[in-house]
Design a protein around this motif. Structure first.
Motif, PDB file in Angstrom:
ATOM      1  N   GLU A  71      -2.141  -8.388   2.913  1.00 30.07           N
ATOM      2  CA  GLU A  71      -0.861  -8.875   2.382  1.00 30.07           C
ATOM      3  C   GLU A  71      -0.202  -7.835   1.472  1.00 30.07           C
ATOM      4  N   ALA A  72      -1.005  -7.184   0.629  1.00 28.51           N
ATOM      5  CA  ALA A  72      -0.456  -6.166  -0.266  1.00 28.51           C
ATOM      6  C   ALA A  72       0.084  -4.972   0.519  1.00 28.51           C
TER       7      ALA A  72
ATOM      8  N   THR B 154     -11.641  -5.605 -11.822  1.00 29.11           N
ATOM      9  CA  THR B 154     -10.196  -5.597 -11.639  1.00 29.11           C
ATOM     10  C   THR B 154      -9.931  -4.719 -10.431  1.00 29.11           C
ATOM     11  N   LEU B 155      -9.180  -5.247  -9.483  1.00 30.95           N
ATOM     12  CA  LEU B 155      -8.871  -4.534  -8.247  1.00 30.95           C
ATOM     13  C   LEU B 155      -7.387  -4.204  -8.216  1.00 30.95           C
ATOM     14  N   LEU B 156      -7.079  -2.990  -7.798  1.00 26.83           N
ATOM     15  CA  LEU B 156      -5.698  -2.532  -7.676  1.00 26.83           C
ATOM     16  C   LEU B 156      -5.482  -1.980  -6.285  1.00 26.83           C
ATOM     17  N   ILE B 157      -4.256  -2.060  -5.827  1.00 27.41           N
ATOM     18  CA  ILE B 157      -3.866  -1.333  -4.615  1.00 27.41           C
ATOM     19  C   ILE B 157      -2.778  -0.361  -5.054  1.00 27.41           C
ATOM     20  N   LEU B 158      -3.031   0.909  -4.789  1.00 24.88           N
ATOM     21  CA  LEU B 158      -2.056   1.956  -5.067  1.00 24.88           C
ATOM     22  C   LEU B 158      -1.522   2.477  -3.743  1.00 24.88           C
TER      23      LEU B 158
ATOM     24  N   SER C 152       1.139  -5.001   3.653  1.00 21.17           N
ATOM     25  CA  SER C 152       2.338  -5.444   4.377  1.00 21.17           C
ATOM     26  C   SER C 152       3.546  -5.488   3.452  1.00 21.17           C
ATOM     27  N   ALA C 153       3.353  -6.056   2.261  1.00 19.17           N
ATOM     28  CA  ALA C 153       4.455  -6.153   1.301  1.00 19.17           C
ATOM     29  C   ALA C 153       4.900  -4.765   0.851  1.00 19.17           C
ATOM     30  N   SER C 154       3.935  -3.876   0.618  1.00 17.67           N
ATOM     31  CA  SER C 154       4.240  -2.525   0.165  1.00 17.67           C
ATOM     32  C   SER C 154       5.006  -1.746   1.221  1.00 17.67           C
ATOM     33  N   HIS C 155       4.532  -1.800   2.464  1.00 12.40           N
ATOM     34  CA  HIS C 155       5.210  -1.064   3.527  1.00 12.40           C
ATOM     35  C   HIS C 155       6.524  -1.721   3.907  1.00 12.40           C
ATOM     36  N   GLY C 156       6.617  -3.024   3.790  1.00 18.15           N
ATOM     37  CA  GLY C 156       7.879  -3.718   4.060  1.00 18.15           C
ATOM     38  C   GLY C 156       8.943  -3.313   3.066  1.00 18.15           C
ATOM     39  N   SER C 157       8.588  -3.243   1.774  1.00 18.23           N
ATOM     40  CA  SER C 157       9.577  -2.864   0.768  1.00 18.23           C
ATOM     41  C   SER C 157       9.936  -1.391   0.889  1.00 18.23           C
ATOM     42  N   ALA C 158       8.965  -0.542   1.257  1.00 19.27           N
ATOM     43  CA  ALA C 158       9.258   0.878   1.435  1.00 19.27           C
ATOM     44  C   ALA C 158      10.172   1.071   2.630  1.00 19.27           C
ATOM     45  N   ASP C 159       9.923   0.320   3.706  1.00 21.63           N
ATOM     46  CA  ASP C 159      10.774   0.455   4.887  1.00 21.63           C
ATOM     47  C   ASP C 159      12.182  -0.036   4.619  1.00 21.63           C
TER      48      ASP C 159
END
Length: 175
Positions: free
Chosen positions: A158-159, A130-134, A161-168
């Motif tokens: 992709e994860a 199981t792989l996670l991105i924190l 990009s999505a994470s930094h896009g939502s944070a921005d």
């Protein structure tokens, strides 16, 4: 240039507080010098000789996961695996390849679920790997099963990009 795996060895050191901390020696892909990379630190590991980013690959367990993974300043790719799992052994080199290619952008933290049952319960692991991105301790992506390095790299990109896009967008900054 490729990173040499021959220059790597895990070892334990005593930290300033007397606690044992693990460190890994990594050969710089840019200049060939060996560098000690601690399991937990602020910032990102860089070569002491040429300042190139170094891959950050370490292990964590129930006792030190918070310090090593959740408090990391970089996004963390967590590999929840088991020694008896064939696909886990197959995906491990691919994950290390991704960490080497994304040196300075991610930290790879490997967790043996048999030695860390608390983390296995916490992340509700039902299959391995199981792989996670924190990102700043918050889970932003999850994937179960083995995949080739190129697919893993795409998933991580992709994860992130999505994470930094939502944070921005949450902070009002353009992404």
């Amino acid at each position: 240039m490729s990173t040499s795996h021959e220059g790597r060895a895990d070892r334990a050191d005593r930290g300033t507080d007397g606690a044992e901390t693990s460190a890994r020696t990594v050969t710089c892909a840019n200049c060939g010098r060996t560098n000690r990379v601690p399991a937990a630190a602020q910032g990102t590991p860089r070569c002491g000789n040429c300042r190139a980013p170094l891959p950050w690959i370490t292990e964590a367990g129930d006792a030190d996961f918070r310090e090593i993974a959740e408090q990391a300043t970089l996004p963390v790719l967590v590999d929840l695996w088991a020694t008896w799992c064939g696909p886990c052994r197959m995906v491990s080199p691919a994950l290390e390849h991704v960490a080497e290619r994304l040196a300075g952008r991610i930290k790879l933290v490997k967790v043996d679920i048999d030695k860390s049952p608390g983390l296995a319960r916490r992340f509700e692991v039902q299959a391995v790997p199981t792989l996670l991105i924190l990102d700043q301790g918050r889970q932003v992506a999850r994937q179960t099963g083995a995949a080739p390095a190129n697919a893993l790299r795409q998933w991580v990109d992709e994860a992130l990009s999505a994470s930094h896009g939502s944070a921005d967008s949450a902070s009002g900054r353009p992404s």
